[in-house]
Scaffold this active site. Structure first.
Site, PDB file in Angstrom:
ATOM      1  N   MET A   1      -6.462  66.373-117.653  1.00  0.00           N
ATOM      2  CA  MET A   1      -5.377  65.628-117.020  1.00  0.00           C
ATOM      3  C   MET A   1      -4.812  66.409-115.831  1.00  0.00           C
ATOM      4  SD  MET A   1      -2.250  63.835-118.912  1.00  0.00           S
ATOM      5  CE  MET A   1      -2.672  62.591-120.029  1.00  0.00           C
ATOM      6  N   CYS A   2      -3.930  67.340-116.053  1.00  0.00           N
ATOM      7  CA  CYS A   2      -3.239  68.160-115.040  1.00  0.00           C
ATOM      8  C   CYS A   2      -2.095  67.388-114.384  1.00  0.00           C
ATOM      9  CB  CYS A   2      -4.133  68.680-113.922  1.00  0.00           C
ATOM     10  SG  CYS A   2      -5.449  69.746-114.500  1.00  0.00           S
ATOM     11  N   GLY A   3      -1.066  68.123-113.998  1.00  0.00           N
ATOM     12  CA  GLY A   3       0.053  67.547-113.265  1.00  0.00           C
ATOM     13  C   GLY A   3       0.221  68.293-111.962  1.00  0.00           C
TER      14      GLY A   3
ATOM     15  N   ARG B   1       1.381  67.126-118.965  1.00  0.00           N
ATOM     16  CA  ARG B   1       0.051  66.787-118.439  1.00  0.00           C
ATOM     17  C   ARG B   1      -0.862  68.001-118.360  1.00  0.00           C
ATOM     18  NH1 ARG B   1      -0.603  61.837-115.562  1.00  0.00           N
ATOM     19  NH2 ARG B   1      -2.390  62.792-114.581  1.00  0.00           N
TER      20      ARG B   1
END
Lengths: 238, 298
Positions: B1-3, B32
């Site tokens: 995901m990652c933010g 995230r």
């Protein structure tokens, strides 16, 4: 005015997300609401939170007062949900019946795979609006982004503004109506003549969605059904 | 995901509030990407002829004073150091190449996080909120910052693999997504003499774009080249000393939302991390279109 009136209504039950969790909200809507006799719920301070009013199955009016996040009103049955703001990805995903209305804009995948009911986006909807829809109606007051109604199987997508690239790619039996410019049609989508029954159905749908638009100004897009069957002449392309 | 997050303050008078407004954005996006995180902040420039060198070493009890003494005696260069646990900023007149050579000789050798007159970078393994607390993100001041919370999918979880990635000077990039041709890009760049520090896909994108700029392209031109060359999913947020730039891949597979007021430009993967910002209810809120370059100048 509308919000003041709604909040003043004696039967309106307020659920404040600055005080309760999303899980508590949804558990109330699933288990207590149907037994409560309430017909009107106000959800306050959504602050972009995800999964609000997902899986509701009750004849109730739900107002979400502010911007909300992903999956709002997913799998909805019966309820009339209004978001007084914008929403993130996948609003009304897999809607079964009832109405989900967004007063602002919607991000990607609005009304994705919806089986029934009505989704209204008063602003713009982003890419993949109505992807894989299976019988719901979606009416967008503004424009839709790229690859909207991708593999849409049944139902109607109405766009009062413009449609982005690849509209209706690999379309099955859903019908699309667009008033503005279509950037490009996807594979197997084609413009078809607007018939009297289209105009009647579209007029009814626009009225239901609360848009004052002339149904005669829309183009009808349907499936050319060329992708339904294997074509040996195209074998070399695979 | 990652933010990903980014915040640019339009008025100089608001620059002291950068950290206070940014930290809740960062904390929120921890959901995230809970495994590691990082932030780049752009501050007023150091004096003429000086550069900020940001250094990292895993050992939180590292003796930075000893390192500074060695630096001064061994290189003959001046240096002023601000250190906190495993991170230090060394302001010095030494040339970047000489700095890299000297660091390579140190044992253990600190990792050079960034070089520039404006940029400081903090990144580490661990929960983003812990990292934000440890490095006092709330107190950071500056014109703009970009941050990243990582959920690793394609390479190891280490401090070096956390974003932002840097190349050259006062240039950094954070990325949500995954590239499918980072090794092709990498081989191309290695043939040009570029050196890689990790096997992370984002490092390839970062070095590719910065390399195009070294070849004389503007950032916009370099991004148009990147649209042709990068294969995969990406929302990229790039920061230089005087601008912040946002792009998404042709399919817009990874999210981004922008909220702009007279006071700031705020960018995040999700609106919920912007909901606390002052005046956000009346902000111009929009979703960036695929392959459109959005830039904001300081």
């Amino acid at each position: 005015m509308e919000s003041v009136k709604a909040l003043a209504e004696p039967t309106a039950h307020q659920l404040d997300l600055s005080k309760i969790s999303v899980r508590e909200l949804n558990q109330f809507l699933h288990h207590e609401l149907p037994k409560s006799g309430l017909h009107h719920v106000e959800i306050l301070h959504p602050n972009g939170m995800h999964n609000l009013a997902v899986g509701v199955d009750a004849d109730v009016e739900i107002n979400i007062r502010g911007h909300a996040g992903y999956f709002i009103g997913g799998m909805n049955k019966q309820a009339r949900i209004t978001v007084h703001g914008s929403v993130g990805w996948s609003v009304a995903e897999n809607i079964m019946s009832g109405t989900v209305r967004v007063k602002g804009n919607a991000s990607e995948c609005a009304g994705a795979s919806g089986h029934g009911g009505l989704v209204v986006i008063e602003g713009n909807a982003s890419s993949r609006c109505g992807i894989s829809m299976k019988g719901c109606d979606i009416v967008v007051g503004g424009s839709v982004g790229h690859v909207s109604a991708f593999m849409a199987q049944a139902g109607r997508l109405v766009v009062c503004g413009d449609a982005g690239p690849g509209l209706g790619d690999s379309l099955y039996e859903a019908v699309l109506y667009v008033r503005g410019k279509i950037h490009s049609l996807g594979a197997d989508a084609q413009e078809e003549p607007l018939q009297a029954e289209d105009i009647a159905a579209l007029g009814e749908l626009l009225q239901q969605a609360g848009f004052d638009a002339n149904p005669r100004e829309f183009k009808r897009i349907g499936s050319a059904r060329r992708l339904y069957h294997w074509n040996s002449e195209h074998q070399g392309e695979y | 995901m990652c933010g990903i997050i980014g915040l640019l303050m339009k008025n100089k008078s608001d620059q002291p509030s950068l950290g206070r407004l940014m930290t809740p954005m960062f904390d929120c996006m921890a959901e995230r990407g809970p495994d590691s995180a990082g932030l780049a902040v752009f501050e007023p420039p150091v004096g003429a002829g000086l550069r900020r060198f940001n250094l990292f070493i895993p050992d939180r009890k590292y003796d930075w004073n000893a390192l500074l003494k060695n630096f001064q005696t061994q290189t003959g260069a001046t240096g002023q150091m601000t250190a906190l646990e495993n991170h230090a900023v060394l302001v010095s007149s030494i040339e970047p190449a000489a700095m890299k050579n000297w660091l390579a000789e140190c044992d253990p050798s600190p990792h050079l996080l960034s070089v520039g007159r404006h940029i400081d970078i903090y990144k580490d393994e661990g929960h983003p909120s812990d990292i934000a607390r440890r490095y006092h993100f709330r107190e950071l001041a500056g014109s703009h910052c970009v941050g990243h919370t990582r959920m690793a999918t394609e390479s190891a979880v280490t401090p070096e693999h956390a974003h932002p990635f840097t190349a050259g000077e006062d240039f950094c990039l954070v990325h949500n997504g995954s590239l499918s041709n980072p090794y092709m890009l990498r081989r191309k760049l290695e043939a040009q003499g570029l050196h890689f520090e990790t096997d992370n896909d984002t490092e390839a994108a970062c070095r590719f774009i910065e390399w195009r700029m070294q070849q004389g392209e503007t950032l916009d031109q370099a991004l148009h080249t990147a649209f042709q060359e990068l294969d995969g999913f990406y929302t990229l947020l790039i920061a230089t000393n005087d601008q912040m730039t946002l792009v998404r891949d042709a399919f817009a597979c990874k999210p981004a939302v922008v909220a702009e007021t007279d006071q700031y430009v705020a960018i995040s993967s999700e609106f919920r991390s912007l909901a606390h910002l002052p005046g956000v209810e009346n902000a111009n809120i929009f979703e960036p279109l695929p392959e459109v370059i959005y830039s904001w100048k300081v």
